[in-house]
Design a protein around this motif. Structure first.
Motif, PDB file in Angstrom:
ATOM      1  N   ASP B  66       0.373  -1.050   0.347  1.00  0.00           N
ATOM      2  CA  ASP B  66       0.238  -0.092   0.560  1.00  0.00           C
ATOM      3  C   ASP B  66       0.809   1.148  -0.269  1.00  0.00           C
ATOM      4  O   ASP B  66       0.448   2.280  -0.423  1.00  0.00           O
ATOM      5  CB  ASP B  66      -0.827   0.015   0.952  1.00  0.00           C
ATOM      6  CG  ASP B  66      -0.236   0.009   2.248  1.00  0.00           C
ATOM      7  OD1 ASP B  66       0.775  -0.649   2.556  1.00  0.00           O
ATOM      8  OD2 ASP B  66      -0.457   0.065   3.886  1.00  0.00           O
ATOM      9  N   LYS B  67       1.906   1.318   0.119  1.00  0.00           N
ATOM     10  CA  LYS B  67       2.989   2.055   0.576  1.00  0.00           C
ATOM     11  C   LYS B  67       4.263   2.559   0.061  1.00  0.00           C
ATOM     12  O   LYS B  67       4.686   0.783  -0.651  1.00  0.00           O
ATOM     13  CB  LYS B  67       2.818   3.371   1.411  1.00  0.00           C
ATOM     14  CG  LYS B  67       3.613   1.934   3.034  1.00  0.00           C
ATOM     15  CD  LYS B  67       3.253   2.785   3.980  1.00  0.00           C
ATOM     16  CE  LYS B  67       3.587   1.864   4.993  1.00  0.00           C
ATOM     17  NZ  LYS B  67       3.455   0.595   5.724  1.00  0.00           N
ATOM     18  N   ASP B 116       3.166  12.266   0.760  1.00  0.00           N
ATOM     19  CA  ASP B 116       1.806  12.327   1.759  1.00  0.00           C
ATOM     20  C   ASP B 116       2.913  12.589   2.905  1.00  0.00           C
ATOM     21  O   ASP B 116       1.892  13.111   3.527  1.00  0.00           O
ATOM     22  CB  ASP B 116       1.808  10.815   1.628  1.00  0.00           C
ATOM     23  CG  ASP B 116       1.355  10.851   0.472  1.00  0.00           C
ATOM     24  OD1 ASP B 116      -0.241  11.501  -0.288  1.00  0.00           O
ATOM     25  OD2 ASP B 116       0.509   9.446  -0.280  1.00  0.00           O
ATOM     26  N   ASN B 134       4.591   7.551   0.503  1.00  0.00           N
ATOM     27  CA  ASN B 134       3.729   7.813  -0.508  1.00  0.00           C
ATOM     28  C   ASN B 134       2.615   6.469  -0.546  1.00  0.00           C
ATOM     29  O   ASN B 134       3.544   5.216  -0.591  1.00  0.00           O
ATOM     30  CB  ASN B 134       4.028   8.172  -2.219  1.00  0.00           C
ATOM     31  CG  ASN B 134       4.217   9.600  -2.308  1.00  0.00           C
ATOM     32  OD1 ASN B 134       4.895  10.053  -1.446  1.00  0.00           O
ATOM     33  ND2 ASN B 134       4.476   9.732  -3.263  1.00  0.00           N
ATOM     34  N   TYR B 135       1.132   6.921  -0.354  1.00  0.00           N
ATOM     35  CA  TYR B 135       0.832   5.723  -0.646  1.00  0.00           C
ATOM     36  C   TYR B 135       0.245   5.498  -2.271  1.00  0.00           C
ATOM     37  O   TYR B 135       0.156   6.406  -2.653  1.00  0.00           O
ATOM     38  CB  TYR B 135      -0.068   5.924   0.664  1.00  0.00           C
ATOM     39  CG  TYR B 135       0.321   6.142   2.326  1.00  0.00           C
ATOM     40  CD1 TYR B 135      -0.009   5.022   2.435  1.00  0.00           C
ATOM     41  CD2 TYR B 135       0.233   7.469   2.431  1.00  0.00           C
ATOM     42  CE1 TYR B 135       0.596   5.680   3.982  1.00  0.00           C
ATOM     43  CE2 TYR B 135       0.957   7.372   3.806  1.00  0.00           C
ATOM     44  CZ  TYR B 135       0.850   6.406   4.069  1.00  0.00           C
ATOM     45  OH  TYR B 135       1.515   6.755   5.675  1.00  0.00           O
TER      46      TYR B 135
END
Lengths: 115, 137
Positions: B66-67, B116, B134-135
């Motif tokens: 996810d990131k 993010d 960052n996601y």
């Protein structure tokens, strides 16, 4: 929108690296010798118009998803720049006009400013 | 997935090669192109900062489902006042760096804009550590 072939024709320019598809269309133009400025642009389908001919011009374009670079003021891309551009499928165009004249002509034939 | 890249201070011909490798990996993983662009622009700005200001550095990349978490650590002069360095237009870059098209004092603000989460710590005469998250979602 302008086609690569029109950029080449109107600026008496030459494509020195690229896919060879002269009918590709470009919507926007951004002129700068400052790569820091280029890295802040979030616009797709962009022609970068610059007189800065070093490897970082190509790297900046790679990171920014810029597929077209026009070198003005008769600046020539080096062999290393061409290799990196080809690897990233970036079309390189060279012309001898000043940046101001090149931008003026390109705007006249339909290339739009980013802002 | 973890990757580590070395960054050579002062070597502008190689500046961007680590960020370029990360871009290739993210493309292979089919990450959203807009997120790839945000991520690699921030990594490239950070990589150029190391080349421009430090003696050497590392880019440590950790990609999860996810990131992406990237830590850029350098050995160099450090940043005495981070708040000042975060202001657009503030720069200590050399004329050589400016000739390469950088040094306008926009790097750190642009990293913040394109990440993010961003964490930065620095010790004068030791070095700087920058973390970018960052996601993908």
């Amino acid at each position: 929108m302008v086609k690569v072939v029109d950029v080449v024709d109107k600026l008496n320019a030459r494509v020195i690296c690229g896919s060879g598809d002269m009918n590709q269309e470009i919507q926007f133009g951004f002129a700068s010798d400052l790569m820091s400025d280029v890295l802040t642009i979030d616009t797709e389908n962009l022609l970068l118009i610059t007189g800065l001919n070093n490897l970082q011009t190509i790297r900046t374009s790679e990171m920014s998803d810029i597929s077209f670079i026009l070198f003005v003021r008769d600046k020539k891309a080096t062999v290393e720049m061409k290799e990196l551009a080809c690897e990233n499928e970036i079309t390189l165009i060279e012309c001898s006009h000043s940046m101001f004249r090149a931008c003026s002509i390109l705007n006249e034939i339909g290339l739009q400013p980013v802002y | 997935m973890e990757f580590k890249f070395e960054i050579e201070g002062g070597n502008f011909s190689k500046a961007g090669s680590a960020s370029s490798e990360v871009k290739k990996i993210l493309k292979q993983l089919n990450v959203n192109p807009k997120i790839i662009k945000r991520t690699v622009v921030s990594l490239y700005e950070a990589e150029v900062n190391v080349v421009a200001h430090a003696f050497e550095g590392n880019m440590n990349v950790d990609i999860d489902t996810d990131k992406i978490v990237v830590k850029i650590e350098d050995r160099g002069p450090g940043i005495p006042d981070i708040d000042q360095a975060m202001q657009e237009g503030y720069s200590t870059a050399t004329p050589q760096v400016r000739e390469m098209g950088f040094g306008a004092g926009m790097g750190l603000p642009n990293i913040k804009r394109n990440s993010d989460k961003m964490n930065i710590t620095s010790k004068v005469d030791v070095g700087t550590e920058l973390e970018i998250i960052n996601y993908f979602g």
